[in-house]
Design a protein around this motif. Sequence first.
Motif, short mmCIF file in Angstrom:
data_model
loop_
_atom_site.label_atom_id
_atom_site.label_comp_id
_atom_site.label_asym_id
_atom_site.label_seq_id
_atom_site.Cartn_x
_atom_site.Cartn_y
_atom_site.Cartn_z
N TRP A 1 2.26 9.02 6.18
CA TRP A 1 1.71 7.95 7.28
C TRP A 1 0.28 8.54 7.48
CZ3 TRP A 1 1.21 3.38 7.93
CH2 TRP A 1 1.32 2.49 9.49
N ARG B 1 -6.61 3.18 7.65
CA ARG B 1 -5.39 2.58 8.56
C ARG B 1 -5.25 1.20 10.14
NH1 ARG B 1 -1.58 6.57 10.69
NH2 ARG B 1 -1.99 6.54 12.75
N VAL C 1 -2.53 7.83 5.22
CA VAL C 1 -2.93 6.13 5.30
C VAL C 1 -4.52 5.56 5.38
CG1 VAL C 1 -2.79 3.84 5.29
CG2 VAL C 1 -0.71 5.34 5.26
N LEU D 1 5.56 4.65 1.56
CA LEU D 1 5.24 5.97 1.95
C LEU D 1 6.37 7.06 1.20
CD1 LEU D 1 4.90 6.38 5.68
CD2 LEU D 1 3.26 6.05 4.07
N ASN E 1 1.69 4.91 -0.40
CA ASN E 1 0.78 6.36 0.24
C ASN E 1 2.20 8.00 0.52
OD1 ASN E 1 -2.13 5.97 1.37
ND2 ASN E 1 -1.15 4.30 1.95
N PHE F 1 0.78 -1.05 -0.36
CA PHE F 1 -0.55 -0.02 0.13
C PHE F 1 0.98 1.29 0.29
CE2 PHE F 1 -3.53 1.73 2.10
CZ PHE F 1 -3.88 2.85 1.46
N TYR G 1 3.58 -1.43 3.93
CA TYR G 1 3.36 -0.16 4.03
C TYR G 1 4.10 0.87 3.07
CZ TYR G 1 -0.78 -0.42 7.07
OH TYR G 1 -2.12 -0.84 7.25
#
Lengths: 147, 444
Positions: free
Chosen positions: B354, B360, B357, B378, B351, B349, B376
């Motif tokens: 943070w 989440r 997200v 970022l 993004n 995922f 995740y």
Amino acid sequence: MRERIARAICMLTIGVVVALSLLFASVHNEPPTENAPLPPEKGASVAGVAASAVAAPVDLAKGKSVYAAQKCSSCHSIAGDGNPRYPLDSVGSHLNREDLLAWTTGTGAAADILPPGIVRRKQRYRSLPQDNLDALVSYLSTLKASK
Amino acid sequence: MNATLADRRPHGARWIALYIALVAFPLVILLLGEMPKGGGYGWDFAMALGFGGLAIMGLQSILTARFRRATAPFGMDIIYYFHRWIAVGGFFLIVAHYVILRVGYAGAIGPLSPLTAPWHMTAGRIALLLFGVLVVSSLWRKVFRLEYDGWRIWHAIMAVAAVVLSIAHIQGVGHYTQAPWKGTLWGAYTALWVLVVGYVRLARPWALLRRPYRVSDVRKERGRTWTLTLRPEGHTGIGFQPGQFAWLSLRSSPFRANEHPFSFSGSAADAGTLRFTIKELGDFTRTIGTVKPGERAYVDGPHGTFTPDRHPDAPGFVFIAGGVGMAPIMSMLRTLADRGDPRPLLLVFGNRQWENVLFREEIDDLRRRLQLEVAYVLEEPPPEWPGLRGLLTDEVLRAAIPNIDPGWVYFVCGPKPMTDSVQRALRHRGVPLSRIHFELFEMA
């Protein structure tokens, strides 16, 4: 993956249309058979017009201008200019003045042979001034197949 | 190969064959029966191209009419993709029709000026121009900064006008449709186009109007995103497969054709309730936050093939989402959890931050209910971020998915540059294209 297939089907569809169009064009333009009405004769030309000038030059010019003004070339062609489907190049050899007038104005034999929509369209030319029709017919009668 | 794909192929092939048959129909009519005298090879070729091109343009409305049975084997997004490219092809056929006649038979097609040209020739020229405007304004809508809703209305108006003018052009020329039976067949064929437009603009909105929904909840999510919950009013609602989408009309009658496509984000096991998770991105989506519970909504769906339900035999799934592209993936995860699906799942995922997200907290919860691993990624990670950073590049994906299993099925959803690069990266690592799924809709 799906995009590729979609693009392939696009190409296939266009290909089918182009192929059918080519088929249509070639079926439509098979060499003329014996009984084809008014076969287009390649020899016909503007030169033939000059050689057999039966009408007075003024008449001829007027006839040409009537031909242009009535947009005859959207359905007919002379010496390759205009709609090639119904060439008039040798029409003067096939038809006399009377017949030419009948085919121009959608009367007589022309009314029976031509489709009704075309007859209606041609019958509109009846309302043209008589001298314009005469000039047009004179012009058309000069269009002869060259020997 | 997965069985589902093989099963539905012949079904899809039938629809493709039907489409091509419909395109070819006018040309086949022309070929049948007594023919008018030929007009020379180029002349007749140009005429046939004109008919073929118009058939493609006339059928465009059928492609985007969203007939669920016909589009189900392919997915609605690919139908729109096809609509776009076949329009370019059809336009080129029509241009070729014009150019061949203009160049080869200038005398026959007469003057350009609408003052002296016959009306049916002017009609044909305006239609050609409109088709050009339609193609250009659609392919480069964003370049010209055309706002979506206005563009859609004008697209429909111009398309109908162009097709009607083309039909008038053919009627006016009147050569090929002269024979009464050909005229009748051609009339019936063009009536089909009219019927489809009538169905799309009248019959379907009417059906939607009778199955209204009400907004029961509007919830703020992370990152300028909202989740709307809708409940059917006076009917049982629709069932859907996780990952599918629907056209949603809010604050607008279905007759106004003001609907927008959104993925379902809720669980498909949650009968009746529909959830849409929508990010503030375009003119319409910016207003989502002002929607109040109790407002009426209309839902045209479900549509789409972006769903794990079409892959019951897949040993596992990898989900790769970017930003609000998580919405359909969330629907998949929630549904799989509600069904108690035991298969191993991996979510990657991406993004920016943070804090943004989406879902989440719920993803943490889903980890306990599913065999789910989450990576995740970022772009702007906080200090001491232990996870992956950057965009979803080949390199980052290698770290996120160390062991590629080409037997698994991959779902990718996010902005177009992301889905493109992820698809390339997966292909490089040996995943067959048939196992990589993504929606082609651009997220406005």
